[in-house]
Write an enzyme that holds these catalytic residues in place. Structure first.
Site, PDB file in Angstrom:
ATOM      1  N   ARG A 124       0.823  -1.225   0.000  1.00  0.00           N
ATOM      2  CA  ARG A 124       0.000   0.000   0.000  1.00  0.00           C
ATOM      3  C   ARG A 124       0.850   1.265   0.000  1.00  0.00           C
ATOM      4  O   ARG A 124       0.347   2.346  -0.266  1.00  0.00           O
ATOM      5  CB  ARG A 124      -0.998   0.001   1.144  1.00  0.00           C
ATOM      6  CG  ARG A 124      -0.401   0.105   2.523  1.00  0.00           C
ATOM      7  CD  ARG A 124      -1.453  -0.153   3.586  1.00  0.00           C
ATOM      8  NE  ARG A 124      -2.599   0.744   3.500  1.00  0.00           N
ATOM      9  CZ  ARG A 124      -2.559   2.045   3.788  1.00  0.00           C
ATOM     10  NH1 ARG A 124      -1.432   2.603   4.171  1.00  0.00           N
ATOM     11  NH2 ARG A 124      -3.637   2.796   3.691  1.00  0.00           N
ATOM     12  N   ASP A 135      -1.272   8.875   6.176  1.00  0.00           N
ATOM     13  CA  ASP A 135      -1.515   7.773   7.102  1.00  0.00           C
ATOM     14  C   ASP A 135      -1.103   8.100   8.513  1.00  0.00           C
ATOM     15  O   ASP A 135      -0.185   8.859   8.763  1.00  0.00           O
ATOM     16  CB  ASP A 135      -0.715   6.544   6.685  1.00  0.00           C
ATOM     17  CG  ASP A 135      -1.486   5.663   5.742  1.00  0.00           C
ATOM     18  OD1 ASP A 135      -2.659   5.974   5.488  1.00  0.00           O
ATOM     19  OD2 ASP A 135      -0.901   4.693   5.259  1.00  0.00           O
TER      20      ASP A 135
END
Ligand code: 9WO
Length: 264
Positions: free
Chosen positions: A171, A186
């Site tokens: 990812r 994130d």
């Protein structure tokens, strides 16, 4: 990037290769995945991959031979997929509770290294998933570069940790996430925990959405989220927060969060 997995249970990895963000990354060719089963690298009638531990004791140990042969085949696969003649780096990784704790930084370094390098070549991770009571120590000495743990608990095998590592690395690859900078936003990227999230409807069980998120004031929203991330990190994982490293704005936001917590 290329990821080879050495495992007795290759079917398990469809959980990563066929679903969601990681499935799409495989589909798009951002990552090539291949499994190598030590059982396919045996020469006896029973395809034996394990044997009793020297010194006695319960359980079985994975034999070095089939594991070495499977890693050898994985190395060849990595080379055969090279465009140029020059070999790119291969990292052979064993997942075990004895390994170094996997962190966001370690994952980011694997993703960065495995991204196309200066020559446009891509690096390879060879993930070795153990079973039974573990693998022959000589296999680790001869073939394995790094040992990583995903946490202080014992599982039935290294497959789930290998999938956790794959998911975390894939990812991070450029283009893996629909939203360009999602991976950069994130949790952990700034060393902080994530802020709270809300979606429709505006009221759930008597709880409303923080008004700032409905205000349309994008500066205020960004500050509120940053403040929540700072405050929650201090409350839940204080060891992650180094007060010395906070800038003036962050100190002010954190002070505001603390004030908001105080009853009267
Ligand atoms: C099994 C066992 C049985 C009796 C006494 C001690 C024992 N230890 C183990 C054991 O550690 N088995 C491992 C199972 C062998 C290597 C693969 N397995 C594994 C990997 N379990 N948990 C992990 C793991 C890997 C990475 N991060 C966290 C856990």
């Amino acid at each position: 990037m290329k990821i080879a997995i050495v495992t007795l249970f290759p079917e398990m990895f469809s959980a990563v290769t066929e679903y969601g963000i990681t499935g799409r990354a495989v589909e798009q060719g951002l990552v090539s995945v291949a499994c190598f089963n030590p059982r396919d690298f045996t020469s006896d009638r029973h395809q034996t991959v394990d044997d009793r531990p020297y010194g006695g004791g319960p359980g079985m140990v994975m034999m070095a031979g089939p594991l070495q042969a499977a890693v050898g085949a994985a190395r060849q696969w990595a080379e055969s997929h090279e465009l140029g003649q020059e070999l790119s780096r291969v990292r052979v990784i064993y997942l075990s509770p004895q390994g170094q704790m996997l962190t966001h930084q370690a994952v980011a370094e694997m993703a960065a290294g495995a991204d196309a390098d200066k020559d446009g070549q891509t690096e390879t991770l060879i993930l070795v998933a153990g079973r039974y009571e573990g693998v022959d120590e000589r296999f680790l000495e001869l073939e394995v570069d790094e040992e990583w743990s995903i946490g202080d608990y014992v599982l039935s095998g290294g497959e789930l940790p290998a999938m956790v590592l794959m998911d975390a690395v894939i990812r991070q690859l450029p283009g893996a996430l629909g939203h360009q900078d999602s991976a950069q936003q994130d949790s952990f990227v700034a060393g902080l925990l994530d802020c709270p999230h809300y979606t429709r409807p505006p009221e759930v069980g008597g709880l409303e959405v923080p008004p700032v998120l409905m205000s349309g004031d994008h500066g205020a929203i960004r500050r509120w989220r940053h403040q929540q991330a700072l405050g929650r990190t201090e409350q839940r994982r204080p060891e992650l927060l180094n007060e010395q490293e906070l800038d003036d704005e962050q100190r002010t936001l954190l002070a505001g969060y603390r004030k908001g917590l105080k009853p009267e």
